[in-house]
Motif scaffolding. Structure first.
Motif, mmCIF file in Angstrom:
data_model
loop_
_atom_site.group_PDB
_atom_site.id
_atom_site.type_symbol
_atom_site.label_atom_id
_atom_site.label_comp_id
_atom_site.label_asym_id
_atom_site.label_seq_id
_atom_site.Cartn_x
_atom_site.Cartn_y
_atom_site.Cartn_z
ATOM 1 N N LEU A 48 31.257 -50.168 -73.973
ATOM 2 C CA LEU A 48 31.579 -51.476 -74.545
ATOM 3 C C LEU A 48 33.080 -51.747 -74.467
ATOM 4 N N ALA A 49 33.886 -50.731 -74.803
ATOM 5 C CA ALA A 49 35.340 -50.896 -74.746
ATOM 6 C C ALA A 49 35.818 -51.129 -73.314
ATOM 7 N N ALA A 52 35.080 -54.726 -72.488
ATOM 8 C CA ALA A 52 36.005 -55.624 -73.185
ATOM 9 C C ALA A 52 37.408 -55.571 -72.613
ATOM 10 N N PRO A 74 42.092 -57.832 -71.988
ATOM 11 C CA PRO A 74 40.992 -58.332 -72.821
ATOM 12 C C PRO A 74 41.046 -59.828 -73.099
ATOM 13 N N HIS A 75 42.234 -60.371 -73.387
ATOM 14 C CA HIS A 75 42.320 -61.771 -73.810
ATOM 15 C C HIS A 75 42.030 -62.753 -72.678
ATOM 16 N N ARG A 77 39.493 -62.188 -70.408
ATOM 17 C CA ARG A 77 38.090 -62.053 -70.001
ATOM 18 C C ARG A 77 37.232 -63.088 -70.733
ATOM 19 N N LEU A 79 34.826 -63.339 -72.626
ATOM 20 C CA LEU A 79 33.933 -62.696 -73.598
ATOM 21 C C LEU A 79 34.665 -62.544 -74.926
ATOM 22 N N ASN A 80 33.906 -62.245 -75.959
ATOM 23 C CA ASN A 80 34.474 -61.930 -77.267
ATOM 24 C C ASN A 80 33.779 -60.691 -77.809
ATOM 25 N N THR A 81 34.433 -60.042 -78.774
ATOM 26 C CA THR A 81 33.903 -58.804 -79.349
ATOM 27 C C THR A 81 33.817 -58.927 -80.865
ATOM 28 N N ALA A 149 33.654 -65.234 -83.306
ATOM 29 C CA ALA A 149 33.400 -64.778 -81.940
ATOM 30 C C ALA A 149 32.807 -65.870 -81.065
ATOM 31 N N LEU A 158 30.128 -59.148 -77.077
ATOM 32 C CA LEU A 158 29.968 -57.708 -77.262
ATOM 33 C C LEU A 158 29.977 -57.417 -78.758
ATOM 34 N N ASP A 160 29.797 -54.307 -81.589
ATOM 35 C CA ASP A 160 29.904 -52.864 -81.799
ATOM 36 C C ASP A 160 29.372 -52.492 -83.182
#
Length: 352
Positions: A48-49, A52, A74-75, A77, A79-81, A149, A158, A160
């Protein structure tokens, strides 16, 4: 149809040559809910990491919407986590917590706050927009984290282990709400959990991981009924794993000599195990009423929790677990004699 997410031959090794990910390949479609399931240390959080962007793989690539994002921060991509700790700003109101993302992306404050209110409405928390995180319950904070998110409308979310800190009843309710929200938004979810019931309740597809590799990926029904390995059979639900003896193309259960399943054993490997789920085993006080494939066994323990009763048995020195719906209707106790039926058509063969 092209996959939204494509993980290609991804590996990651940490200190002392610990291989957290070993040549992982995985595709996730648009709108799919995928659960990464496995015991602690299996690699699911590392994967997952890596998706991300918080970790860089030693080998392999990550593609989102056909674009190689392996070295992308990450910022950037799409997607959000959602983290297990929720990671809310304690000095900000709920509304400002959710509006923070759009504002950081350049959206003007009035528009960002309006989008934040819409996101809070989706998780039924718009009436608590002016509260602070400390004034809310664990379930409410979890919803705020979800609203934050989804406010930027990512293609991929994503998660966790976001429900692990909640009590059992609240966790079950949040599972239903989370699945309903995912279906409404049509966002792809990748959900990390070590709770098999949680994965089976929500996911369209489950990816079972062990020691840095994917043991099996499939629907909950496929993984439960047709596990491909001893690990999957043992990890998903409860399973009786019975040793087999081979005589040419014929396999039989060592504990009773019964044919081991309806599969053609000629195409099976040399050393096989027969898997039989506890709920597929039939029990009777007397030999009448069942087919001739009966076996006398001794009860070694009985556990009844209301919704079902688990009966532990000794069959010629082999431990067997059977499960019946409801209370202990047969009145079984430790030391009782009982007849059990092992249905050959419910047996699934796996390599030992």
């Amino acid at each position: 149809m092209d996959a939204l997410l494509s993980v290609r031959n991804v590996s990651k090794t940490f200190q002392r040559n610990f291989k957290a990910l070993d040549n992982i390949n995985l595709e996730v479609q648009q709108g799919e809910f995928v659960a990464l399931l496995g015991p602690s240390g299996c690699g699911k959080t590392t994967l997952l990491a890596t998706l991300a962007g918080f970790l860089q793989p030693d080998a392999g690539e990550v593609h989102i919407e056909g674009r190689n994002v392996t070295r992308m921060p990450p910022h950037r991509r799409p997607l959000n986590t959602v983290f297990q700790s929720y990671a809310l700003f304690p000095h900000m109101t709920v509304l400002d917590n959710v509006a923070y993302g759009p504002m950081r992306a350049g959206v003007r404050k009035p528009q960002a706050r309006e989008r934040a209110r819409e996101s809070l409405k989706m998780v039924s928390l718009d009436h608590l927009a002016d509260r602070y995180p400390a004034q809310m319950s664990g379930g409410q904070r979890q919803r705020v984290a979800l609203a934050r998110a989804i406010v930027n409308q990512p293609r991929l979310l994503l998660l966790d282990e976001p429900l692990s800190a909640l009590d059992l009843k609240l966790r079950k309710r949040m599972q239903l709400e989370l699945k309903a929200l995912q279906e409404k938004l049509e966002i792809s979810f990748i959900f990390v959990t070590h709770d098999q019931e949680e994965a089976m309740a929500m996911a369209d597809r489950i990816v079972v991981m062990n020691q840095g590799v994917i043991e099996q990926a499939g629907t909950s029904g496929d993984i439960y009924k047709m596990p491909r390995s001893r690990f999957v059979a043992d990890f998903i639900g409860d399973a009786n794993l019975l040793e087999c003896d081979r005589d040419g193309s014929r396999l039989s259960l060592r504990c009773c000599g019964q044919p081991a399943g309806a599969l053609d054993a000629a195409s099976a490997g040399r050393d096989m195990l027969a898997m039989l789920r506890p709920e597929d085993i039939q029990l009777s006080r007397t030999p009448s009423g069942l087919d001739p494939m009966l076996h006398a066994a001794k009860v070694t323990g009985v556990v009844s929790i209301g919704s079902h009763t688990t009966v532990y048995l000794d069959l010629n020195g082999t431990a067997i677990e059977a499960r019946r719906l409801g209370a202990n209707d047969l009145g079984l106790n430790r030391g009782d004699d009982v007849y059990l039926h092992l249905p050959a058509d419910r047996i699934h063969l796996i390599e030992a």
